[in-house]
Design a protein around this motif. Sequence first.
Motif, PDB file in Angstrom:
ATOM      1  N   ALA A   1      11.913  23.242   8.481  1.00 44.25           N
ATOM      2  CA  ALA A   1      10.616  22.709   8.077  1.00 44.25           C
ATOM      3  C   ALA A   1      10.397  23.017   6.662  1.00 44.25           C
ATOM      4  N   ARG A   2       9.511  22.270   6.050  1.00 43.79           N
ATOM      5  CA  ARG A   2       8.994  22.495   4.722  1.00 43.79           C
ATOM      6  C   ARG A   2       7.836  23.558   4.877  1.00 43.79           C
ATOM      7  N   THR A   3       7.266  23.899   5.809  1.00 49.99           N
ATOM      8  CA  THR A   3       6.095  24.545   5.873  1.00 49.99           C
ATOM      9  C   THR A   3       6.379  25.927   5.330  1.00 49.99           C
ATOM     10  N   VAL A   4       5.101  26.418   4.688  1.00 55.89           N
ATOM     11  CA  VAL A   4       5.288  27.678   4.037  1.00 55.89           C
ATOM     12  C   VAL A   4       4.599  28.757   4.845  1.00 55.89           C
ATOM     13  N   GLU A   5       3.615  28.289   5.603  1.00 54.18           N
ATOM     14  CA  GLU A   5       3.077  29.447   6.390  1.00 54.18           C
ATOM     15  C   GLU A   5       2.229  28.771   7.681  1.00 54.18           C
ATOM     16  N   LEU A   6       2.744  29.321   8.894  1.00 53.17           N
ATOM     17  CA  LEU A   6       2.127  29.131  10.056  1.00 53.17           C
ATOM     18  C   LEU A   6       1.300  30.383  10.567  1.00 53.17           C
ATOM     19  N   LYS A   7      -0.107  29.877  10.832  1.00 49.67           N
ATOM     20  CA  LYS A   7      -0.976  30.899  11.286  1.00 49.67           C
ATOM     21  C   LYS A   7      -1.726  30.386  12.508  1.00 49.67           C
ATOM     22  N   LEU A   8      -1.555  31.170  13.628  1.00 46.13           N
ATOM     23  CA  LEU A   8      -2.042  30.822  14.946  1.00 46.13           C
ATOM     24  C   LEU A   8      -3.179  31.803  15.208  1.00 46.13           C
ATOM     25  N   CYS A   9      -4.387  31.348  15.381  1.00 47.20           N
ATOM     26  CA  CYS A   9      -5.663  32.077  15.684  1.00 47.20           C
ATOM     27  C   CYS A   9      -6.322  31.403  16.939  1.00 47.20           C
ATOM     28  N   ILE A  10      -5.587  32.331  18.318  1.00 45.01           N
ATOM     29  CA  ILE A  10      -5.911  31.752  19.565  1.00 45.01           C
ATOM     30  C   ILE A  10      -7.239  32.342  20.304  1.00 45.01           C
ATOM     31  N   ILE A  11      -8.077  31.847  20.812  1.00 50.05           N
ATOM     32  CA  ILE A  11      -9.093  32.329  21.524  1.00 50.05           C
ATOM     33  C   ILE A  11      -9.059  32.235  23.141  1.00 50.05           C
ATOM     34  N   VAL A  12      -8.820  32.862  23.802  1.00 58.93           N
ATOM     35  CA  VAL A  12      -8.755  32.806  25.049  1.00 58.93           C
ATOM     36  C   VAL A  12      -9.966  33.407  26.104  1.00 58.93           C
ATOM     37  N   ALA A  13     -10.157  32.929  27.345  1.00 57.36           N
ATOM     38  CA  ALA A  13     -10.955  33.582  28.106  1.00 57.36           C
ATOM     39  C   ALA A  13     -10.534  34.879  28.736  1.00 57.36           C
ATOM     40  N   HIS A  14     -11.435  35.902  28.615  1.00 59.28           N
ATOM     41  CA  HIS A  14     -11.216  37.427  29.288  1.00 59.28           C
ATOM     42  C   HIS A  14     -11.135  37.408  30.763  1.00 59.28           C
ATOM     43  N   LEU A  15      -9.979  37.751  31.379  1.00 57.41           N
ATOM     44  CA  LEU A  15      -9.755  37.690  33.048  1.00 57.41           C
ATOM     45  C   LEU A  15     -10.027  38.981  33.577  1.00 57.41           C
ATOM     46  N   ASN A  16     -10.688  39.923  32.878  1.00 58.15           N
ATOM     47  CA  ASN A  16     -10.943  41.277  33.663  1.00 58.15           C
ATOM     48  C   ASN A  16     -12.468  41.458  34.039  1.00 58.15           C
ATOM     49  N   LEU A  17     -13.063  40.295  33.819  1.00 57.78           N
ATOM     50  CA  LEU A  17     -14.632  40.386  34.124  1.00 57.78           C
ATOM     51  C   LEU A  17     -14.943  39.239  34.967  1.00 57.78           C
ATOM     52  N   PRO A  18     -15.857  39.520  35.997  1.00 56.09           N
ATOM     53  CA  PRO A  18     -16.240  38.231  37.020  1.00 56.09           C
ATOM     54  C   PRO A  18     -16.600  36.676  36.111  1.00 56.09           C
ATOM     55  N   MET A  19     -16.009  36.033  36.724  1.00 61.84           N
ATOM     56  CA  MET A  19     -16.442  34.665  36.080  1.00 61.84           C
ATOM     57  C   MET A  19     -16.290  33.666  37.189  1.00 61.84           C
ATOM     58  N   GLY A  20     -17.370  32.555  36.852  1.00 62.06           N
ATOM     59  CA  GLY A  20     -17.571  31.710  37.772  1.00 62.06           C
ATOM     60  C   GLY A  20     -16.497  30.302  37.787  1.00 62.06           C
ATOM     61  N   LEU A  21     -15.829  30.241  36.705  1.00 68.49           N
ATOM     62  CA  LEU A  21     -14.989  29.318  36.310  1.00 68.49           C
ATOM     63  C   LEU A  21     -13.747  29.852  35.488  1.00 68.49           C
ATOM     64  N   PRO A  22     -12.632  29.644  35.935  1.00 65.29           N
ATOM     65  CA  PRO A  22     -12.079  29.270  37.286  1.00 65.29           C
ATOM     66  C   PRO A  22     -12.629  30.310  38.305  1.00 65.29           C
ATOM     67  N   GLY A  23     -13.130  30.060  39.397  1.00 67.99           N
ATOM     68  CA  GLY A  23     -13.567  30.893  40.399  1.00 67.99           C
ATOM     69  C   GLY A  23     -13.216  30.442  41.654  1.00 67.99           C
ATOM     70  N   GLY A  24     -13.968  31.277  42.655  1.00 71.51           N
ATOM     71  CA  GLY A  24     -13.558  31.040  43.955  1.00 71.51           C
ATOM     72  C   GLY A  24     -14.644  30.365  44.615  1.00 71.51           C
ATOM     73  N   LEU A  25     -14.254  29.574  45.632  1.00 67.52           N
ATOM     74  CA  LEU A  25     -15.145  28.635  46.449  1.00 67.52           C
ATOM     75  C   LEU A  25     -15.096  29.128  47.876  1.00 67.52           C
ATOM     76  N   VAL A  26     -16.342  29.355  48.402  1.00 69.65           N
ATOM     77  CA  VAL A  26     -16.499  29.873  49.840  1.00 69.65           C
ATOM     78  C   VAL A  26     -17.313  28.664  50.380  1.00 69.65           C
ATOM     79  N   PRO A  27     -16.960  28.332  51.782  1.00 65.79           N
ATOM     80  CA  PRO A  27     -17.885  27.238  52.487  1.00 65.79           C
ATOM     81  C   PRO A  27     -19.364  27.743  52.573  1.00 65.79           C
ATOM     82  N   ALA A  28     -20.402  26.934  52.269  1.00 62.15           N
ATOM     83  CA  ALA A  28     -21.868  27.089  52.304  1.00 62.15           C
ATOM     84  C   ALA A  28     -22.391  27.067  53.799  1.00 62.15           C
ATOM     85  N   PRO A  29     -23.247  27.596  54.187  1.00 63.70           N
ATOM     86  CA  PRO A  29     -23.562  27.589  55.781  1.00 63.70           C
ATOM     87  C   PRO A  29     -23.733  25.746  56.046  1.00 63.70           C
TER      88      PRO A  29
END
Length: 194
Positions: free
Chosen positions: A6-34
């Motif tokens: 490739a003729r590219t001079v620089e490739l810079k990736l800045c990626i932001i992802v969701a942190h997975l060590n804290l409680p989260m609703g999405l993606p999360g669990g589903l439990v049947p409601a009464p």
Amino acid sequence: MADHEARTVELKLCIIVAHLNLPMGLPGGLVPAPCSGQSEAERFYFRDCPENRQRMWDDSAKHNWITLKNLLERVHQRNPGIVISCEIRESPQIPERKLYIINQETVFYTGCGIERSDVAWHENTYRILDTEGSWPLYGEARYVGWDLHSRARSTAQIAEHCMECHRNLWEKLADIKPERPVITHPLWATPPRR
């Protein structure tokens, strides 16, 4: 770039992802409601699902990070003159969208809907509420794009807005880190020349 020169001079990736060590609703669990007796439709409550977060780390985040680093290594081997850097920063935000910025000019965006699904992990099955990114079609397009150099002022403004939102989040996450990062070594860079 990993398969061709490739003729590219620089490739810079800045990626932001969701942190997975804290409680989260999405993606999360589903439990049947009464059962309320009002409807025959099955109803659910959403909640955090630590098992699903661990599954996401083991089966997705860790695997994808290793795969990306291997791909960047192949790009470097094929194109040793390209300066490559990649950094991942973890955000407390849920994964509600995917945003791609290319050459600080073009933005591609897709929102994430929600979908019920069952996942198997470690011989157990979990019912989860997941974010669905670009897989289902919401309308005619999977991704919507804007360009800074568009003749339409509103299109250029949307591109600029998306880039500024990403820049702001990226800068804040430089100093605001998770207590227990999911990705412990979030940097990859071209090895220094000898």
